[in-house]
Design a protein around this motif. Structure first.
Motif, short mmCIF file in Angstrom:
data_model
loop_
_atom_site.label_atom_id
_atom_site.label_comp_id
_atom_site.label_asym_id
_atom_site.label_seq_id
_atom_site.Cartn_x
_atom_site.Cartn_y
_atom_site.Cartn_z
N LYS A 244 -7.47 1.87 16.03
CA LYS A 244 -6.25 2.65 16.30
C LYS A 244 -6.04 2.87 17.80
O LYS A 244 -4.91 2.81 18.28
CB LYS A 244 -6.28 3.98 15.53
N GLY B 175 0.80 -1.22 0.00
CA GLY B 175 0.00 0.00 0.00
C GLY B 175 0.83 1.27 0.00
O GLY B 175 2.06 1.24 -0.10
N LEU B 176 0.13 2.37 0.15
CA LEU B 176 0.76 3.70 0.05
C LEU B 176 1.90 3.88 1.06
O LEU B 176 3.02 4.22 0.69
CB LEU B 176 -0.32 4.77 0.28
N LEU B 177 1.61 3.65 2.35
CA LEU B 177 2.65 3.88 3.36
C LEU B 177 3.54 2.66 3.55
O LEU B 177 4.72 2.79 3.90
CB LEU B 177 2.00 4.26 4.70
N ILE C 35 0.90 -12.79 3.14
CA ILE C 35 0.35 -13.01 4.49
C ILE C 35 -1.01 -12.32 4.55
O ILE C 35 -1.11 -11.09 4.35
CB ILE C 35 1.25 -12.44 5.62
N ASP C 36 -2.05 -13.11 4.81
CA ASP C 36 -3.35 -12.55 5.16
C ASP C 36 -3.33 -12.43 6.68
O ASP C 36 -3.42 -13.44 7.39
CB ASP C 36 -4.47 -13.48 4.69
N ILE D 113 1.48 0.58 13.44
CA ILE D 113 1.13 1.82 12.74
C ILE D 113 -0.29 2.21 13.16
O ILE D 113 -1.28 1.59 12.74
CB ILE D 113 1.20 1.65 11.20
N TYR E 94 0.71 -7.88 -4.85
CA TYR E 94 0.91 -6.53 -4.27
C TYR E 94 2.33 -6.38 -3.73
O TYR E 94 2.96 -5.32 -3.87
CB TYR E 94 -0.10 -6.27 -3.15
N PRO F 166 0.62 8.53 12.63
CA PRO F 166 0.78 9.53 11.57
C PRO F 166 -0.52 10.29 11.32
O PRO F 166 -1.61 9.74 11.47
CB PRO F 166 1.11 8.67 10.32
N GLY F 167 -0.38 11.54 10.92
CA GLY F 167 -1.52 12.30 10.41
C GLY F 167 -1.74 11.95 8.94
O GLY F 167 -0.96 11.19 8.35
N GLY F 168 -2.79 12.49 8.38
CA GLY F 168 -3.16 12.15 7.00
C GLY F 168 -2.09 12.53 5.98
O GLY F 168 -1.50 13.60 6.04
N ASP G 267 1.97 -8.88 1.76
CA ASP G 267 0.62 -8.33 1.59
C ASP G 267 -0.32 -9.51 1.43
O ASP G 267 0.14 -10.65 1.38
CB ASP G 267 0.56 -7.36 0.38
N ILE G 268 -1.61 -9.23 1.35
CA ILE G 268 -2.59 -10.32 1.31
C ILE G 268 -2.38 -11.19 0.07
O ILE G 268 -2.69 -12.38 0.08
CB ILE G 268 -4.03 -9.77 1.39
N SER H 184 -2.52 5.97 14.23
CA SER H 184 -3.02 7.11 13.46
C SER H 184 -3.27 8.25 14.44
O SER H 184 -3.45 8.01 15.64
CB SER H 184 -4.34 6.72 12.79
N VAL I 122 -8.57 -7.13 10.24
CA VAL I 122 -7.34 -6.71 9.56
C VAL I 122 -6.51 -5.80 10.48
O VAL I 122 -5.32 -6.06 10.73
CB VAL I 122 -7.65 -5.98 8.23
N THR J 41 -5.37 -11.62 8.79
CA THR J 41 -6.57 -12.02 9.55
C THR J 41 -6.58 -13.52 9.84
O THR J 41 -7.42 -13.98 10.61
CB THR J 41 -7.86 -11.68 8.78
N1 NAD Z 1 -2.53 7.06 4.47
C1 NAD Z 1 -2.70 7.83 5.54
O1 NAD Z 1 -2.97 9.05 5.42
C2 NAD Z 1 -2.59 7.24 6.92
C3 NAD Z 1 -2.61 8.11 8.03
C4 NAD Z 1 -2.51 7.57 9.30
C5 NAD Z 1 -2.36 6.21 9.46
N2 NAD Z 1 -2.36 5.40 8.36
C6 NAD Z 1 -2.20 3.96 8.58
O2 NAD Z 1 -1.08 3.52 7.85
C7 NAD Z 1 -1.29 2.17 7.45
C8 NAD Z 1 -1.11 2.06 5.95
O3 NAD Z 1 -2.04 2.92 5.32
P1 NAD Z 1 -2.06 3.12 3.75
O4 NAD Z 1 -2.61 4.49 3.50
O5 NAD Z 1 -0.76 2.74 3.16
O6 NAD Z 1 -3.20 2.07 3.32
P2 NAD Z 1 -3.34 1.25 1.96
O7 NAD Z 1 -4.79 0.94 1.83
O8 NAD Z 1 -2.66 1.96 0.85
O9 NAD Z 1 -2.53 -0.09 2.27
C9 NAD Z 1 -3.04 -1.07 3.11
C10 NAD Z 1 -2.50 -2.40 2.64
O10 NAD Z 1 -3.02 -3.43 3.50
C11 NAD Z 1 -3.28 -4.55 2.70
N3 NAD Z 1 -4.25 -5.46 3.33
C12 NAD Z 1 -5.60 -5.34 3.40
N4 NAD Z 1 -6.13 -6.42 3.99
C13 NAD Z 1 -5.08 -7.22 4.33
C14 NAD Z 1 -4.99 -8.49 4.95
N5 NAD Z 1 -6.08 -9.15 5.38
N6 NAD Z 1 -3.75 -9.03 5.14
C15 NAD Z 1 -2.64 -8.37 4.72
N7 NAD Z 1 -2.67 -7.18 4.10
C16 NAD Z 1 -3.89 -6.62 3.91
C17 NAD Z 1 -3.82 -3.98 1.40
O11 NAD Z 1 -3.71 -4.95 0.33
C18 NAD Z 1 -2.92 -2.77 1.20
O12 NAD Z 1 -1.77 -3.06 0.43
C19 NAD Z 1 -2.67 1.78 7.94
O13 NAD Z 1 -2.57 1.16 9.19
C20 NAD Z 1 -3.36 3.12 8.07
O14 NAD Z 1 -4.44 3.09 8.97
C21 NAD Z 1 -2.46 5.88 7.09
#
Ligand code: NAD
Length: 278
Positions: free
Chosen positions: A193, A21-23, A69-70, A157, A47, A219-221, A42-43, A159, A130, A72
């Motif tokens: 969180k 994912g993004l972070l 890795i899932d 991680i 990915y 982290p903030g948004g 990742d799930i 928030s 999750v 859950t």
């Molecule tokens: N993006 C933000 O602004 C922000 C801010 C504060 C906190 N966060 C936290 O940072 C973390 C990452 O956020 P993000 O924005 O990168 O989210 P994202 O949605 O881009 O990435 C989440 C990842 O989790 C994976 N995922 C979902 N279900 C899963 C499972 N059952 N098993 C394994 N992997 C699974 C998804 O495939 C995805 O790649 C999260 O915990 C989020 O709450 C994000």
């Protein structure tokens, strides 16, 4: 040992959940930069593979291993743990990052499913599985092994919404007149969180004498081309007047996952542009 050398992760192996994912990708890049080998999970491996390809563009010699890795599923977590152990890979650093953050949009004419009064048990269970159960299961397998080896770090991680309540005014949709049709940030996000901070304190004390440190980051948004009206409203709630850049947490990840934070456990590092102090 110099202060800077405490950040060195050469010889350590990290594992990041939800790393596609993004972070997650940013966490992997930060750990690679500090010298760690990283198990990118990742799930679905597609990915993880995509994240690895992206990271190799800037770090061609990065030591990266993909794994599905899932989080859950206890079977999935245990199977991955055993498969890695079978390849001689012991995880020294676990980053519990995976979460579901459903988009907040509205469907006119029906009570919005994100509202607390309408919130369904299946959605509650899916998201908790999750974001919270996943962190518990990964900590149980990988953290348990760290405790047996008497060395390791877990980073959860969280928030800014692990510290403050969501300001639901941020998510209001123009033109939706009925209050019960307005979408909201779901209750699960707050519960997960805040729960992660409880898990952090619990495990920090549980394993303190076993050489395993457990901390959280809030982290903030992150700015990711969200709706400009949403960004404008959010910026007014942040003393620094802006959302985070996507790579702005990397240095904190390096600090929290390395010996740079060797006397820190059970804590939550809030990095939110000041939002939670206003
Ligand atoms: N993006 C933000 O602004 C922000 C801010 C504060 C906190 N966060 C936290 O940072 C973390 C990452 O956020 P993000 O924005 O990168 O989210 P994202 O949605 O881009 O990435 C989440 C990842 O989790 C994976 N995922 C979902 N279900 C899963 C499972 N059952 N098993 C394994 N992997 C699974 C998804 O495939 C995805 O790649 C999260 O915990 C989020 O709450 C994000």
């Amino acid at each position: 040992m110099t202060a800077l050398s405490r950040y060195d992760l050469n010889g350590r192996t990290a594992l990041v959940t939800g790393a596609g994912g993004l972070l997650g990708r940013q966490h992997v890049a930060a750990l690679v930069e500090a010298g760690a080998r990283v198990v990118v999970t990742d799930i679905d491996t597609k990915y993880a593979d995509a994240a690895i390809s992206a990271i190799r563009e800037t770090s061609p010699s990065a030591d990266l291993v993909a794994a599905a890795i899932d989080v859950t599923s206890q079977d999935s977590v245990r199977a991955a743990h055993e498969a890695l152990a079978g390849r001689g890979i012991a995880v020294d650093i676990l980053v519990n990052n995976a979460a579901i953050d459903p988009k907040v949009t509205s469907t006119p004419g029906v009570m919005h499913s994100s509202r607390f009064e309408a919130f369904s048990v299946p959605q509650w269970q899916t998201e908790i599985a999750v974001g919270l159960t996943g962190a518990m299961l990964c900590s149980q397998s990988f953290g348990g092994a760290m405790a047996r080896r008497r060395r390791g770090v877990i980073l959860n991680i969280a928030s800014d919404l692990g510290v403050i309540a969501p300001d639901q005014r941020l998510y209001r949709q123009p033109g939706v007149t009925r209050e019960d049709e307005q979408p909201v940030k779901p209750v699960t996000y707050s519960v997960i969180k805040h729960g992660l901070l409880g898990l952090t304190k619990y495990l920090a004390t549980y394993w303190a004498e076993h050489g395993v440190r457990v901390n959280a980051i809030s982290p903030g948004g992150v700015f990711n081309n969200q709706d400009p009206a949403f960004v404008e409203r959010l910026m007014r709630l942040i003393p620094m007047g802006r959302m985070a850049d996507v790579d702005e947490y990397r240095a904190a990840i390096q600090f929290l996952c390395s010996d740079a934070s060797s006397y820190m456990t059970g804590q939550n590092l809030v990095m939110d542009g000041g939002r939670s102090v206003w």
